[in-house]
Enzyme design. Structure first.
Site, mmCIF file in Angstrom:
data_model
loop_
_atom_site.group_PDB
_atom_site.id
_atom_site.type_symbol
_atom_site.label_atom_id
_atom_site.label_comp_id
_atom_site.label_asym_id
_atom_site.label_seq_id
_atom_site.Cartn_x
_atom_site.Cartn_y
_atom_site.Cartn_z
ATOM 1 N N ASN A 161 -51.185 105.509 -108.243
ATOM 2 C CA ASN A 161 -51.276 105.526 -109.696
ATOM 3 C C ASN A 161 -51.676 106.893 -110.227
ATOM 4 O O ASN A 161 -52.201 107.019 -111.344
ATOM 5 C CB ASN A 161 -52.254 104.454 -110.188
ATOM 6 N N GLN A 163 -59.421 100.885 -114.050
ATOM 7 C CA GLN A 163 -59.944 100.080 -112.945
ATOM 8 C C GLN A 163 -58.981 99.974 -111.768
ATOM 9 O O GLN A 163 -59.269 99.281 -110.797
ATOM 10 C CB GLN A 163 -60.349 98.693 -113.423
ATOM 11 N N ASP A 164 -57.827 100.665 -111.836
ATOM 12 C CA ASP A 164 -56.869 100.636 -110.725
ATOM 13 C C ASP A 164 -56.418 102.053 -110.391
ATOM 14 O O ASP A 164 -55.235 102.306 -110.152
ATOM 15 C CB ASP A 164 -55.674 99.753 -111.096
ATOM 16 N N LEU A 165 -57.365 102.970 -110.350
ATOM 17 C CA LEU A 165 -57.056 104.385 -110.129
ATOM 18 C C LEU A 165 -57.013 104.668 -108.631
ATOM 19 O O LEU A 165 -58.006 105.037 -108.016
ATOM 20 C CB LEU A 165 -58.100 105.267 -110.814
ATOM 21 N N HIS A 166 -55.827 104.485 -108.046
ATOM 22 C CA HIS A 166 -55.647 104.755 -106.620
ATOM 23 C C HIS A 166 -54.528 105.771 -106.428
ATOM 24 O O HIS A 166 -53.981 106.312 -107.392
ATOM 25 C CB HIS A 166 -55.380 103.452 -105.863
#
Length: 306
Positions: free
Chosen positions: A204, A198-201
């Site tokens: 990352n 849910q934090d795939l930016h």
């Protein structure tokens, strides 16, 4: 080279500043955790036969120590205890190095993992933006698999966010918070079941030796990948704010990721709107909300509306 039995001087000052004074989460406060961290690192070094190889890195919630074990390079990651990192090791275990950093060992009780080494100073902030969006969409497709029952379900988060949006904030336009609450009720059906990052930016995703790019720091959730597109919109924000048309720019990002990932673009837009609005509400609830941050969340949320 750092002796892991004398680790205290190696804790970066910037990391200390982030953790110091944090309230207990879930059982230990930031000051106590920092005080115990050197002993914890020494214990892990003994148990995993680690020798430090270089300077310590850190993110917002973890220290990362390059090491070697039996002449093989490895990385020790020790996280500040917080809910989003609690099952990180299980997600990495499930992905087994396919699209994500490979997990070599884990000690969940001490919030520690032993990982394969990646190129820590080369992430997706460097490549051209459209290429970076396509890389992230491709990683979503590779990481997609069923979630096991241990992971928090996205539908459970919806139960918390609907009243949050209905209550809203005087600093966030009411029409946005009401629309978010309505969308959350509509998005509930079919929103659970896939193991998602849910934090795939851009920051990352790191370059690797065995593959061009691998995901890190998953913050796993049992949900749907349409929910996971939003961080691509609010990172590399300087490029978004400099765009001639913010709506067209962010919609292009969303479309590229959705197409590469094979997910429904309309559903990704709805989830992105919801996440941007909830971020705005949380920012508005801070004791001293940042006007620039709040304006960013609201401006980005408006681009996701018709």
């Amino acid at each position: 080279m750092t002796d892991l039995h004398d680790f205290a001087p190696s804790i970066p000052d910037a990391f200390r500043e982030v953790v110091q004074g944090r309230p207990a989460e879930p059982k230990v406060g930031g000051d106590d955790w920092l005080a115990h961290l050197p002993a914890q690192v020494a214990e892990l070094a003994d148990e995993w036969d680690l020798v430090a190889d270089g300077p310590v890195w850190h993110g917002v919630c973890a220290v990362v120590i390059p090491c070697h074990r039996d002449r093989e390079p490895v990385v020790l990651k020790v996280s500040w205890p917080h809910e989003e990192a609690r099952l990180e090791h299980l997600a990495l275990q499930s992905w087994a190095g396919q699209g994500a950093v490979r997990l070599l060992a884990a000690d969940p009780a001490r919030w520690a993992m032993l990982l394969e080494p990646l190129v820590h100073d080369r992430n997706l902030d460097a490549p051209e933006l459209l290429e970076a969006c396509e890389v992230i969409g491709g990683l979503m497709r590779r990481l997609d698999r069923p979630a096991t029952p241990q992971f928090t379900r996205l539908s459970d988060e919806i139960d918390r966010w609907i009243p949050l949006c209905r209550n809203g904030s005087p600093l966030v336009p009411r029409r946005l918070t009401e629309q978010a609450a309505s969308l959350l009720a509509d998005l509930r059906d079919g929103c659970d079941g896939r193991l998602i990052h849910q934090d795939l930016h851009f920051q990352n995703v790191l370059a690797a030796r065995r593959e061009p790019w691998l995901a890190i720091d998953p913050k796993p959730l049992s949900g749907e990948w349409a929910f996971a597109v939003a961080p691509v919109l609010w990172n590399r924000w300087d490029e978004a704010s400099a765009a001639y048309n913010l709506r067209a720019h962010l919609r292009l990002r969303l479309g590229l990721v959705s197409e590469a990932a094979g997910i429904d673009e309309d559903r990704a837009r709805s989830w992105s709107f919801v996440r941007l609005v909830t971020n705005a509400i949380w920012e508005a609830e801070e004791p001293h909300p940042g006007n620039a941050e709040l304006s960013r969340w609201i401006a980005a949320a408006k681009t996701m509306t018709e």
